[in-house]
Design an enzyme around this catalytic site. Structure first.
Site, short mmCIF file in Angstrom:
data_model
loop_
_atom_site.label_atom_id
_atom_site.label_comp_id
_atom_site.label_asym_id
_atom_site.label_seq_id
_atom_site.Cartn_x
_atom_site.Cartn_y
_atom_site.Cartn_z
N LYS A 75 0.78 -1.35 0.00
CA LYS A 75 -0.11 0.02 -0.09
C LYS A 75 0.88 1.27 -0.03
O LYS A 75 0.48 2.25 -0.47
CB LYS A 75 -1.02 -0.02 1.16
CG LYS A 75 -1.92 -1.12 0.91
CD LYS A 75 -3.08 -0.87 2.16
CE LYS A 75 -4.42 -1.62 1.95
NZ LYS A 75 -5.18 -1.36 2.64
N ASP A 111 -10.71 3.28 1.55
CA ASP A 111 -11.36 2.50 2.44
C ASP A 111 -12.20 3.41 3.40
O ASP A 111 -13.35 2.81 3.77
CB ASP A 111 -10.13 2.18 3.56
CG ASP A 111 -9.69 0.73 3.07
OD1 ASP A 111 -10.26 -0.06 2.47
OD2 ASP A 111 -8.59 0.39 3.26
P1 NAP Z 1 -3.04 -2.61 11.23
O1 NAP Z 1 -2.72 -1.69 10.61
O2 NAP Z 1 -2.19 -3.85 11.53
O3 NAP Z 1 -3.76 -2.23 12.88
C1 NAP Z 1 -3.88 -3.11 13.61
C2 NAP Z 1 -4.63 -2.51 14.98
O4 NAP Z 1 -5.14 -3.29 15.84
C3 NAP Z 1 -3.82 -1.41 15.71
O5 NAP Z 1 -4.62 -0.46 16.18
C4 NAP Z 1 -3.20 -2.37 16.66
O6 NAP Z 1 -2.85 -1.63 18.02
C5 NAP Z 1 -4.42 -3.36 17.07
N1 NAP Z 1 -4.46 -4.51 17.81
C6 NAP Z 1 -4.02 -5.60 17.33
N2 NAP Z 1 -3.93 -6.38 18.02
C7 NAP Z 1 -4.35 -6.10 19.35
C8 NAP Z 1 -4.14 -6.41 20.60
N3 NAP Z 1 -4.18 -7.76 20.92
N4 NAP Z 1 -4.80 -5.56 21.81
C9 NAP Z 1 -4.79 -4.55 21.27
N5 NAP Z 1 -5.11 -3.72 20.19
C10 NAP Z 1 -4.36 -4.77 19.14
O7 NAP Z 1 -4.49 -3.34 10.61
P2 NAP Z 1 -5.55 -2.49 9.70
O8 NAP Z 1 -5.25 -2.57 8.29
O9 NAP Z 1 -5.86 -1.24 10.42
O10 NAP Z 1 -7.03 -3.68 10.16
C11 NAP Z 1 -7.62 -3.56 11.27
C12 NAP Z 1 -8.57 -4.59 11.07
O11 NAP Z 1 -9.65 -4.03 10.28
C13 NAP Z 1 -8.22 -6.11 10.57
O12 NAP Z 1 -9.13 -7.06 11.04
C14 NAP Z 1 -8.84 -6.06 8.91
O13 NAP Z 1 -9.20 -7.23 8.43
C15 NAP Z 1 -9.84 -5.11 9.09
N6 NAP Z 1 -10.28 -4.32 8.27
C16 NAP Z 1 -11.44 -4.30 7.42
C17 NAP Z 1 -11.92 -3.77 6.32
C18 NAP Z 1 -13.42 -3.52 5.71
O14 NAP Z 1 -13.41 -3.33 4.53
N7 NAP Z 1 -14.30 -4.41 6.38
C19 NAP Z 1 -10.97 -3.04 5.85
C20 NAP Z 1 -9.58 -2.81 6.22
C21 NAP Z 1 -9.28 -3.47 7.43
P3 NAP Z 1 -1.43 -1.12 17.91
O15 NAP Z 1 -1.37 -0.07 17.28
O16 NAP Z 1 -1.44 -0.90 19.51
O17 NAP Z 1 -0.47 -2.46 17.70
#
Ligand code: NAP
Length: 288
Positions: A75, A111
């Site tokens: 990305k 997004d």
């Molecule tokens: P990312 O950039 O890796 O961010 C992950 C987030 O989750 C961070 O805020 C991280 O906190 C937090 N996190 C992960 N494990 C944790 C834990 N054990 N305890 C507390 N916080 C935790 O991922 P992303 O791309 O933003 O995606 C996040 C979610 O959204 C994923 O499940 C993805 O599948 C979903 N998503 C859905 C769509 C849709 O179209 N529905 C689109 C995009 C993403 P820290 O910063 O503290 O590490």
């Protein structure tokens, strides 16, 4: 070498690039849309590692690929090789879609606007006067926060495990955004889980992003996690009488914006939602 499959001469090619890519739902979404619209387009998932970002963009130009979805880990890596960026992609420093403007390759990020469009579609209401708590500060959270700012919502509170990342994410929300704590949840209209907590196949499967005691019946709770469709958070929200919205809506609406950028046409949202819901349900049953 980044190799794209050869389309039949009568067909237009679109792809999703990233790694890993074999579980991507994007081919199902876009091929469903192309088929319903009777377009002679075909969409393929192509495995591309981060170090091949430049080669990938060159192959897109050489092969005249007309639509590109971009996922992890590309990305940010593709940005230096594109000709232009949309405002969202520029601010977020992340591209999830590439389209052509005559001979220029333009990077977009759909997004956040996909999230806002899905909320408006699901609730049938505007969101400009509403308050939001966003749990998470990663790529998805940042895109959502930026689009909520653009939608002029009343208040955005960001909660995240890593405080520094919460500060950076809240800055994208403008003057109505700040960093908060779980105690702020009961006061808001919308609670959004933008962490990966609850996602199937991870160590956080079955977990809640925050304790259920913070949920109220007046909340609208949105979980961006879409596998499983009914997450622990959504079940807990429904139990207290709150409205629950699944991550499928955002998934489909962000793809619909990509489809529109490539074809100039609106996507058949409801048909795609039905197809994706059934596919995810099947995947969950297989993995049980
Ligand atoms: P990312 O950039 O890796 O961010 C992950 C987030 O989750 C961070 O805020 C991280 O906190 C937090 N996190 C992960 N494990 C944790 C834990 N054990 N305890 C507390 N916080 C935790 O991922 P992303 O791309 O933003 O995606 C996040 C979610 O959204 C994923 O499940 C993805 O599948 C979903 N998503 C859905 C769509 C849709 O179209 N529905 C689109 C995009 C993403 P820290 O910063 O503290 O590490």
């Amino acid at each position: 070498m980044v190799n794209f499959p050869k389309a039949e001469t009568s067909q237009t090619m679109a792809v999703v690039v990233g790694q890993p890519i074999n579980h991507s739902l994007s081919p199902l979404i876009h091929n469903t849309a192309f088929t319903i619209a009777n377009l002679k387009w075909t969409y393929h998932a192509i495995e591309v590692p981060k170090e091949k970002a430049q080669e990938c963009i060159e192959a897109i130009r050489d092969n005249n690929i007309r639509g590109v979805s971009v996922t992890m880990p590309l990305k940010e890596a593709v940005i230096p090789f594109l000709d232009e960026l949309s405002e969202a992609a520029k601010e977020l420093k992340a591209v999830n879609c590439i389209s052509w403007d005559v001979e220029k390759l333009v990077g977009h990020n759909t997004d956040g606007d996909g999230f806002v469009n899905s909320l408006v579609a699901e609730t049938g209401e505007g969101i400009s006067g509403s308050s939001f708590v966003i749990v998470g500060a990663g790529g998805a959270a940042r895109a959502v926060i930026r689009s909520l700012r653009e939608a002029s919502v009343a208040k955005i509170t960001v909660i995240n495990r890593n405080h520094d990342k919460a500060i950076v994410a809240a800055q994208l929300g403008g003057v109505n955004a700040s960093v908060g704590a779980t105690e702020d949840i009961p006061e808001c209209d919308y609670v959004v889980n933008a962490t990966s907590i609850g996602m199937a196949g991870t160590e956080n499967e079955g977990s809640m992003p925050f304790p259920a005691r913070y949920l109220k019946s007046s909340h609208t709770v949105v979980d961006l996690v879409y596998n499983p469709i009914e997450t622990p958070l959504l079940s807990a929200a429904r139990k207290v009488g709150a409205t629950g919205i699944t991550g499928v809506g955002m998934l489909v609406h962000q793809a619909a914006l990509q489809y529109q950028l490539w074809t100039g046409m609106g996507a058949p949202i409801q048909e795609i939602e039905r197809k994706i819901t059934s596919e995810i349900t099947q995947i969950s049953q297989i993995n049980e």
